[in-house]
Scaffold this active site. Structure first.
Site, PDB file in Angstrom:
ATOM      1  N   CYS A 168       0.895  -1.048   0.015  1.00 14.12           N
ATOM      2  CA  CYS A 168      -0.036   0.054   0.073  1.00 14.12           C
ATOM      3  C   CYS A 168       0.961   1.287  -0.180  1.00 14.12           C
ATOM      4  CB  CYS A 168      -0.947  -0.030   1.314  1.00 14.12           C
ATOM      5  SG  CYS A 168      -1.622  -1.517   1.488  1.00 14.12           S
ATOM      6  N   HIS A 309      -3.729   8.079   5.665  1.00 14.86           N
ATOM      7  CA  HIS A 309      -4.103   6.648   5.259  1.00 14.86           C
ATOM      8  C   HIS A 309      -5.438   6.040   5.338  1.00 14.86           C
ATOM      9  CE1 HIS A 309      -2.569   2.947   3.218  1.00 14.86           C
ATOM     10  NE2 HIS A 309      -2.967   2.190   4.469  1.00 14.86           N
ATOM     11  N   GLU A 320      -2.792   5.252  13.346  1.00 20.94           N
ATOM     12  CA  GLU A 320      -2.606   6.624  12.747  1.00 20.94           C
ATOM     13  C   GLU A 320      -3.049   7.830  13.333  1.00 20.94           C
ATOM     14  OE1 GLU A 320      -2.855   8.610   8.225  1.00 20.94           O
ATOM     15  OE2 GLU A 320      -4.266   6.939   8.560  1.00 20.94           O
ATOM     16  N   LYS A 341     -10.096   7.423   1.036  1.00 25.29           N
ATOM     17  CA  LYS A 341     -10.311   5.999   0.837  1.00 25.29           C
ATOM     18  C   LYS A 341     -11.995   5.674   1.352  1.00 25.29           C
ATOM     19  CE  LYS A 341      -5.971   3.979   1.625  1.00 25.29           C
ATOM     20  NZ  LYS A 341      -5.219   5.125   1.886  1.00 25.29           N
ATOM     21  N   HIS A 346      -9.639   1.204  -1.283  1.00 25.99           N
ATOM     22  CA  HIS A 346      -8.048   1.345  -1.123  1.00 25.99           C
ATOM     23  C   HIS A 346      -7.580   0.905  -2.199  1.00 25.99           C
ATOM     24  CE1 HIS A 346      -4.426   0.733   0.593  1.00 25.99           C
ATOM     25  NE2 HIS A 346      -4.676   0.332   1.805  1.00 25.99           N
ATOM     26  N   PHE A 405       0.883  -3.161   4.103  1.00 28.03           N
ATOM     27  CA  PHE A 405       1.037  -4.496   4.686  1.00 28.03           C
ATOM     28  C   PHE A 405       2.445  -4.798   4.595  1.00 28.03           C
ATOM     29  CE2 PHE A 405       1.134  -9.003   3.670  1.00 28.03           C
ATOM     30  CZ  PHE A 405       0.290  -9.519   4.291  1.00 28.03           C
TER      31      PHE A 405
END
Length: 427
Positions: A168, A309, A320, A341, A346, A405
């Site tokens: 990502c 994110h 976050e 998102k 995503h 990830f």
């Protein structure tokens, strides 16, 4: 240290097949999440995604390209976004010497379709030449370098070519590394961004088995992605591409290029925690944000907006938020923070580049897109996430986050470029 600016933007996303339409729908709080159509989803626990609108034709978007049949679905998105970014920048083969131009792109390394491999295995029980059923197109489409090679040919570049696959954060790393190459004098112009389409049945099944995707909203797709909401239950996969033209500032000015924004700082770290989620205290993300802000020379007081994110998973949003509070202290409550998102899903390898597009639009129009579906903020997630509707507010500089990830993190600082901007001297 050489300064780096953005002179071209291109996009193919669930909200539009160009950058202007994508931005307009983000600003309006439109959701691009709907039924998943790339395979028969009957019997699957997840049947929704943020997909590029029906009717998108990469052949039409990349006129005159004889190799369009050789690109993967994601590669077609990337090449269309690249063509748009070059048009927007009024850049091409004659802009600079060929060896002063290059490409840096983020994407997942393509892999063969599992059903195809099963078919080949069954066939080989009776046919010794079974592997000949694979066409050259299949081989080319599975090679990560195929779209990059086409991008290089588009601009006639013989300089650096960098393909990055860090899940990502891939496109964020690509933009950051392109920024470094121009900073350090290795290029005058770089195409940078990412493209992705993890919407095959094997991708959806894999994410589902990890427990990372929401399974609660198949009948109401537009409410599925809920960053920072108390009822969030996982991310929604998206697809698309966002590509930028980056140039050295004085070279861009000399050719009369329109400057959208300046890249001011880049931080890249690892969590050393777990493969699938972020540490609760936000470490890793904290160091990435601090590094990007330090390089920008702005300090935390100079950041107006964090493009989060913000995946909608329970652990990511909490981590976050903790990281933003740690980095900004009391200033965290002054910031506006939002997650695109919530509207696109995503975009994985292209997610960071989409966030940069959002930052550029917010600075240009003094408008911060919302976090939709934020009906009831979770306990402890108490920052200003701009719920439901866009906010008119001046944005001089934005911090862009992408956490991936595998535990890799990137942050970028993007600001409005001006002749009198004062930046910290670099060693």
């Amino acid at each position: 240290m050489r300064r780096v600016v953005i002179t071209g933007v291109g996009a193919v996303t669930p909200l539009g097949t160009d950058a202007a339409t994508t931005w307009r729908n983000l600003a309006a709080g439109v959701s691009g999440i709907g039924p998943l159509t790339t395979f028969d989803t009957e019997g699957f626990p997840i049947r929704i995604a943020g997909q590029v609108p029906d009717g998108f034709d990469p052949k039409a978007a990349i006129p005159g390209d004889p190799d369009h049949r050789m690109y993967s679905r994601a590669g077609g998105f990337g090449l269309a976004a690249t063509a748009e970014a070059l048009r927007d920048a009024d850049a091409g083969r004659d802009t600079y010497d060929a060896d002063r131009m290059g490409v840096a792109m983020g994407a997942t390394v393509e892999r063969p379709d599992l059903r195809y491999l099963i078919d080949v295995g069954l066939l080989r029980e009776t046919e010794s030449d079974a592997f000949l059923v694979q066409s050259p197109k299949t081989v080319y489409a599975a090679d990560q370098n195929t779209p990059l090679d086409a991008m290089v040919r588009m601009v006639g570049a013989t300089g650096p070519m960098v393909g990055i696959s860090t899940a990502c954060s891939s496109s964020g790393h690509a933009i950051g590394e392109a920024f470094r190459l121009i900073q350090e004098g290795d290029a005058e112009l770089m195409l940078a961004g990412g493209y992705e389409s993890l919407t095959s049945w094997i991708d959806i099944l894999g994410f589902s088995l990890l427990g990372a995707m929401t399974e609660r909203h198949n009948d109401d797709p537009q409410s599925a992605c809920r960053p920072f909401d108390a009822d969030r239950s996982g991310f929604v996969v998206g697809e698309g591409a966002v590509v930028f033209v980056l140039e050295e500032l004085e070279s861009a000015r000399a050719r009369g290029a329109r400057i959208h924004a300046e890249v001011l700082g880049y931080g890249s770290t690892m969590n050393a925690w777990r493969i699938t989620d972020s540490p609760p205290d936000g470490s890793g993300a904290i160091q990435a944000m601090e590094a990007a802000i330090a390089e920008s020379g702005l300090g935390t007081a100079g950041i107006d907006y964090v493009v989060a994110h913000g995946t909608g998973t329970v652990s990511n949003d909490a981590s976050e938020t903790a990281a933003i509070k740690k980095v900004f202290g009391d200033d965290a409550y002054r910031l506006v923070v939002s997650s695109p998102k919530s509207m696109t899903g995503h975009l994985t390898g292209a997610a960071a580049a989409l966030n940069v597009l959002v930052a550029v639009g917010a600075m240009r129009e003094s408008l911060v897109p919302p976090t939709v579906n934020l009906d009831r903020p979770d306990r402890g997630l108490d920052l200003d996430y701009v719920p439901h509707r866009a906010r008119h507010t001046a944005v001089a500089a934005a911090l862009v986050n992408a956490f991936a990830f595998g535990g890799t993190n990137i942050s970028l600082v993007v600001g409005a470029s001006s002749p009198d901007r004062r930046r910290r001297e670099q060693q």
